[in-house]
Design a protein around this motif. Structure first.
Motif, PDB file in Angstrom:
ATOM      1  N   GLU A 142      -1.163  12.267   5.084  1.00  0.00           N
ATOM      2  CA  GLU A 142      -0.452  13.015   4.049  1.00  0.00           C
ATOM      3  C   GLU A 142      -0.873  12.576   2.648  1.00  0.00           C
ATOM      4  OE1 GLU A 142       1.343  13.320   7.848  1.00  0.00           O
ATOM      5  OE2 GLU A 142       1.033  11.473   6.655  1.00  0.00           O
ATOM      6  N   GLU A 143      -1.306  11.305   2.503  1.00  0.00           N
ATOM      7  CA  GLU A 143      -1.709  10.802   1.194  1.00  0.00           C
ATOM      8  C   GLU A 143      -3.138  11.198   0.811  1.00  0.00           C
ATOM      9  OE1 GLU A 143       0.650   6.555   0.791  1.00  0.00           O
ATOM     10  OE2 GLU A 143      -1.221   6.635   1.919  1.00  0.00           O
ATOM     11  N   PHE A 144      -3.921  11.596   1.793  1.00  0.00           N
ATOM     12  CA  PHE A 144      -5.344  11.847   1.548  1.00  0.00           C
ATOM     13  C   PHE A 144      -5.593  12.858   0.430  1.00  0.00           C
ATOM     14  CE2 PHE A 144      -9.276  14.196   2.536  1.00  0.00           C
ATOM     15  CZ  PHE A 144     -10.190  13.178   2.337  1.00  0.00           C
ATOM     16  N   PRO A 145      -4.852  13.989   0.355  1.00  0.00           N
ATOM     17  CA  PRO A 145      -5.098  14.929  -0.753  1.00  0.00           C
ATOM     18  C   PRO A 145      -4.903  14.304  -2.130  1.00  0.00           C
ATOM     19  CG  PRO A 145      -3.837  15.993   0.987  1.00  0.00           C
ATOM     20  CD  PRO A 145      -3.888  14.531   1.332  1.00  0.00           C
ATOM     21  N   ARG A 146      -3.966  13.338  -2.246  1.00  0.00           N
ATOM     22  CA  ARG A 146      -3.771  12.677  -3.535  1.00  0.00           C
ATOM     23  C   ARG A 146      -4.996  11.861  -3.929  1.00  0.00           C
ATOM     24  NH1 ARG A 146       1.924   9.812  -2.952  1.00  0.00           N
ATOM     25  NH2 ARG A 146       1.729  10.534  -0.819  1.00  0.00           N
ATOM     26  N   LEU A 147      -5.662  11.261  -2.944  1.00  0.00           N
ATOM     27  CA  LEU A 147      -6.873  10.504  -3.230  1.00  0.00           C
ATOM     28  C   LEU A 147      -7.984  11.441  -3.691  1.00  0.00           C
ATOM     29  CD1 LEU A 147      -8.275   7.747  -3.228  1.00  0.00           C
ATOM     30  CD2 LEU A 147      -8.963   8.187  -0.864  1.00  0.00           C
ATOM     31  N   GLU A 148      -8.108  12.582  -3.036  1.00  0.00           N
ATOM     32  CA  GLU A 148      -9.102  13.568  -3.480  1.00  0.00           C
ATOM     33  C   GLU A 148      -8.823  13.994  -4.926  1.00  0.00           C
ATOM     34  OE1 GLU A 148     -10.871  16.249  -0.033  1.00  0.00           O
ATOM     35  OE2 GLU A 148      -8.691  16.445  -0.131  1.00  0.00           O
ATOM     36  N   GLU A 149      -7.550  14.223  -5.229  1.00  0.00           N
ATOM     37  CA  GLU A 149      -7.187  14.594  -6.601  1.00  0.00           C
ATOM     38  C   GLU A 149      -7.528  13.479  -7.577  1.00  0.00           C
ATOM     39  OE1 GLU A 149      -3.260  15.869  -9.271  1.00  0.00           O
ATOM     40  OE2 GLU A 149      -3.052  15.530  -7.109  1.00  0.00           O
ATOM     41  N   ALA A 150      -7.303  12.231  -7.146  1.00  0.00           N
ATOM     42  CA  ALA A 150      -7.588  11.097  -8.022  1.00  0.00           C
ATOM     43  C   ALA A 150      -9.074  11.020  -8.361  1.00  0.00           C
ATOM     44  CB  ALA A 150      -7.122   9.801  -7.364  1.00  0.00           C
ATOM     45  N   PHE A 151      -9.932  11.225  -7.372  1.00  0.00           N
ATOM     46  CA  PHE A 151     -11.374  11.180  -7.640  1.00  0.00           C
ATOM     47  C   PHE A 151     -11.795  12.338  -8.552  1.00  0.00           C
ATOM     48  CE2 PHE A 151     -11.820   8.370  -3.859  1.00  0.00           C
ATOM     49  CZ  PHE A 151     -12.568   7.378  -4.465  1.00  0.00           C
ATOM     50  N   LYS A 152     -11.210  13.502  -8.343  1.00  0.00           N
ATOM     51  CA  LYS A 152     -11.518  14.639  -9.206  1.00  0.00           C
ATOM     52  C   LYS A 152     -11.074  14.354 -10.643  1.00  0.00           C
ATOM     53  CE  LYS A 152     -10.583  19.584  -9.809  1.00  0.00           C
ATOM     54  NZ  LYS A 152      -9.850  20.774  -9.283  1.00  0.00           N
ATOM     55  N   THR A 153      -9.874  13.784 -10.782  1.00  0.00           N
ATOM     56  CA  THR A 153      -9.349  13.455 -12.110  1.00  0.00           C
ATOM     57  C   THR A 153     -10.189  12.374 -12.781  1.00  0.00           C
ATOM     58  OG1 THR A 153      -7.112  14.012 -11.376  1.00  0.00           O
ATOM     59  CG2 THR A 153      -7.306  12.681 -13.376  1.00  0.00           C
ATOM     60  N   ALA A 154     -10.596  11.370 -12.009  1.00  0.00           N
ATOM     61  CA  ALA A 154     -11.427  10.296 -12.565  1.00  0.00           C
ATOM     62  C   ALA A 154     -12.718  10.862 -13.149  1.00  0.00           C
ATOM     63  CB  ALA A 154     -11.724   9.261 -11.488  1.00  0.00           C
ATOM     64  N   ASN A 200       0.797  -1.228   0.000  1.00  0.00           N
ATOM     65  CA  ASN A 200       0.000   0.000   0.000  1.00  0.00           C
ATOM     66  C   ASN A 200       0.833   1.284   0.000  1.00  0.00           C
ATOM     67  OD1 ASN A 200      -2.589  -1.295   0.111  1.00  0.00           O
ATOM     68  ND2 ASN A 200      -2.185  -1.787   2.254  1.00  0.00           N
ATOM     69  N   ARG A 201       2.155   1.147   0.128  1.00  0.00           N
ATOM     70  CA  ARG A 201       2.984   2.349   0.221  1.00  0.00           C
ATOM     71  C   ARG A 201       2.890   3.193  -1.038  1.00  0.00           C
ATOM     72  NH1 ARG A 201       8.826   1.602   2.604  1.00  0.00           N
ATOM     73  NH2 ARG A 201       8.996   0.088   0.902  1.00  0.00           N
ATOM     74  N   LYS A 202       2.764   2.547  -2.206  1.00  0.00           N
ATOM     75  CA  LYS A 202       2.708   3.280  -3.465  1.00  0.00           C
ATOM     76  C   LYS A 202       1.304   3.324  -4.062  1.00  0.00           C
ATOM     77  CE  LYS A 202       7.488   2.195  -4.788  1.00  0.00           C
ATOM     78  NZ  LYS A 202       8.353   1.578  -5.838  1.00  0.00           N
ATOM     79  N   LYS A 203       0.333   2.792  -3.355  1.00  0.00           N
ATOM     80  CA  LYS A 203      -0.996   2.653  -3.963  1.00  0.00           C
ATOM     81  C   LYS A 203      -1.610   3.994  -4.341  1.00  0.00           C
ATOM     82  CE  LYS A 203      -3.743  -0.631  -2.559  1.00  0.00           C
ATOM     83  NZ  LYS A 203      -4.670  -1.389  -1.682  1.00  0.00           N
ATOM     84  N   ALA A 204      -1.456   4.999  -3.476  1.00  0.00           N
ATOM     85  CA  ALA A 204      -2.041   6.308  -3.796  1.00  0.00           C
ATOM     86  C   ALA A 204      -1.460   6.852  -5.093  1.00  0.00           C
ATOM     87  CB  ALA A 204      -1.807   7.286  -2.640  1.00  0.00           C
ATOM     88  N   ASP A 205      -0.153   6.668  -5.307  1.00  0.00           N
ATOM     89  CA  ASP A 205       0.474   7.121  -6.549  1.00  0.00           C
ATOM     90  C   ASP A 205      -0.021   6.299  -7.744  1.00  0.00           C
ATOM     91  OD1 ASP A 205       1.981   9.184  -5.485  1.00  0.00           O
ATOM     92  OD2 ASP A 205       3.675   7.875  -5.016  1.00  0.00           O
ATOM     93  N   TYR A 206      -0.110   4.980  -7.559  1.00  0.00           N
ATOM     94  CA  TYR A 206      -0.608   4.125  -8.637  1.00  0.00           C
ATOM     95  C   TYR A 206      -2.020   4.535  -9.054  1.00  0.00           C
ATOM     96  CZ  TYR A 206       3.221   0.746  -7.831  1.00  0.00           C
ATOM     97  OH  TYR A 206       4.434   0.128  -7.716  1.00  0.00           O
TER      98      TYR A 206
END
Length: 451
Positions: free
Chosen positions: A140-152, A112-118
């Motif tokens: 710290e990874e949470f904003p990347r998940l928000e960005e991922a949903f926005k991008t999706a 799971n260490r790289k999952k947010a990036d993947y």
């Protein structure tokens, strides 16, 4: 069944067509399959999914175990699968997947260490993503998940996590009965010291999966790679709190007020570590977590929080091995104004999840039993019965045909995801509620660590 998958801007190349039929099919790309859940997605075949699966990974035991599980499904006597695993190995496996665009759905279940990036890079490339939990393991990874949903959303692709516990029959019935005012009344708000909803999950490092002893990768015991228990298994529990208490409702982080949270380690000896990994010694990256020659894994955690005015508590505990005849267990209670709906899975229930109606208030047990018996006839399950155990307790008897095992839940989640792909969208509440869920778990970790 033809499925049209909208890939959005730049995504037309992964809207793949079967040359023989001309039908647009789902084509899976499995990336870095370090967890056995990756194989469970393929324990069954799906009409709308191509049998060709593209696997991208480094070489090593994680990949070999994954492929062995797929081979076991392909060679089993009853209803064998017909997967054709097309494997690429190399340190550049993720970039290779992005460049080749051989499929249109990325399956992630591993370290799971790289999952947010993947996840973020996959949706940016225009791929749909079906991800095992947890999607993120740190605040710290949470904003990347928000960005991922926005991008999706911008790309027109579907990002979804695998919530198997929604398909467990006692949990489904607990939810159903909590929505019947004549049975449950209304959900009580509870308090920080006496939550209205409590969910406790007990897991085990040593277990049997698909008929064989599970060999876990050593990194599974490193919370910097797997994640602490409070952001791992509690993802399921937090999801169920939202799904049962506020079905179909859109939630947000503003609905969450975090109460106390705690974390503590499971102590693993070298002998136990060897028993589930096959390794004689702890790897160097685990030495930071050793004390007196034993491994301290922060796999346990609990948090109490208020969601839209309702207090809930979720807890996870990891032990080394289950008692004889047992396995992972689940306890759950929802407190209503007329009764409590309780799921127990102890030795008294022979470790089978069992739904009880307890703490009956404002009406006699015989009257409530009659109302329940009438209500079950309206549910989409036949042969359910209501049994009076004593003057204060009713039990819902559930036929064996509804007792679908944990491994089979992965096919149910995947089938539901395929429906969403066909429709080209998720239910409107799913994405905001996934964001709220991971906000809750990561804030719980932050609170437990005193940050």
């Amino acid at each position: 069944m033809a499925i049209l998958i909208s890939c959005g801007s730049g995504g037309t190349k992964n809207n793949l067509v079967e040359p023989e039929t001309g039908i647009k099919m789902v084509k899976i790309m499995t990336v870095d399959p370090g967890h056995f859940h990756a194989a469970l997605v393929q324990k069954t075949m799906y009409e709308q999914v191509s049998p060709d699966v593209y696997v991208y990974s480094t070489e090593g035991p994680d990949l070999e175990q994954h492929l062995n599980r797929i081979r076991s499904y392909n060679s089993r006597a009853n209803d064998p699968t017909k997967w054709n695993e097309i494997v690429y190995t190399g340190e550049d496996f993720f970039d290779k997947m992005l460049a080749e665009r051989r499929g249109n759905v990325v399956v992630l279940s591993g370290n799971n260490r790289k999952k947010a990036d993947y996840i973020l890079k996959s949706v940016k490339a225009g791929f749909n993503v079906l991800a095992d939990k947890p999607m993120v393991i740190t605040p710290e990874e949470f904003p990347r998940l928000e960005e991922a949903f926005k991008t999706a959303a911008e790309k027109g692709v579907l990002l979804y996590d695998i919530m198997t516990e929604r398909y467990e029959i006692t949990t489904m019935l607990q939810k159903e009965f909590s929505q019947i005012p004549e049975v449950f009344g209304t959900l009580l708000p509870g308090s920080e010291s006496d939550p209205s909803v409590t969910k406790v999950s007990v897991h085990h490092f040593s277990k049997i999966v698909s008929g064989s002893p599970l060999i876990r990768p050593a990194w599974f015991f490193d919370v910097e790679q797997q994640g602490e228990g409070i952001v791992d298994v509690t993802t399921h529990l937090t999801d169920l709190v939202q799904w049962e208490c506020f079905p179909g409702k859109i939630l947000s982080r503003e609905d969450v007020v975090m109460g106390p949270a705690n974390r503590w380690p499971t102590i693993i000896t070298r002998e136990e570590f060897k028993g589930v990994t096959g390794l004689e010694e702890f790897p160097e990256y685990l030495l930071k977590d050793t004390k007196d020659g034993k491994l301290n894994v922060y796999a346990n955690g609990e948090m109490t929080y208020r969601l839209k005015g309702v207090w809930a508590k979720v807890s996870v505990e990891w032990k080394y091995r289950a008692p004889e005849g047992g396995g992972d267990t689940h306890f759950s209670v929802m407190k209503g104004s007329k009764c409590d709906l309780v799921i127990r899975q102890t030795a008294d229930e022979k470790f089978i999840p069992t739904l009880y109606v307890e703490n009956i208030k404002g009406t006699g047990i015989d009257e409530l039993a009659f109302v329940l018996a009438t209500s079950v006839k309206l549910l989409p399950y036949d042969s359910l019965t209501v049994e009076k155990l004593d003057s204060k307790t009713l039990r819902i008897n559930i036929p064996k045909k509804y007792r679908v095992g944990h491994e089979e839940h992965f096919a149910q989640v995947t089938a539901k995801y395929l429906e969403y792909l066909k429709d080209g969208k998720l239910p409107e509440w799913e994405v905001p509620n996934m964001i709220t869920k991971y906000y809750t778990t990561t804030m719980g970790l932050k609170k437990a660590k005193g940050l």
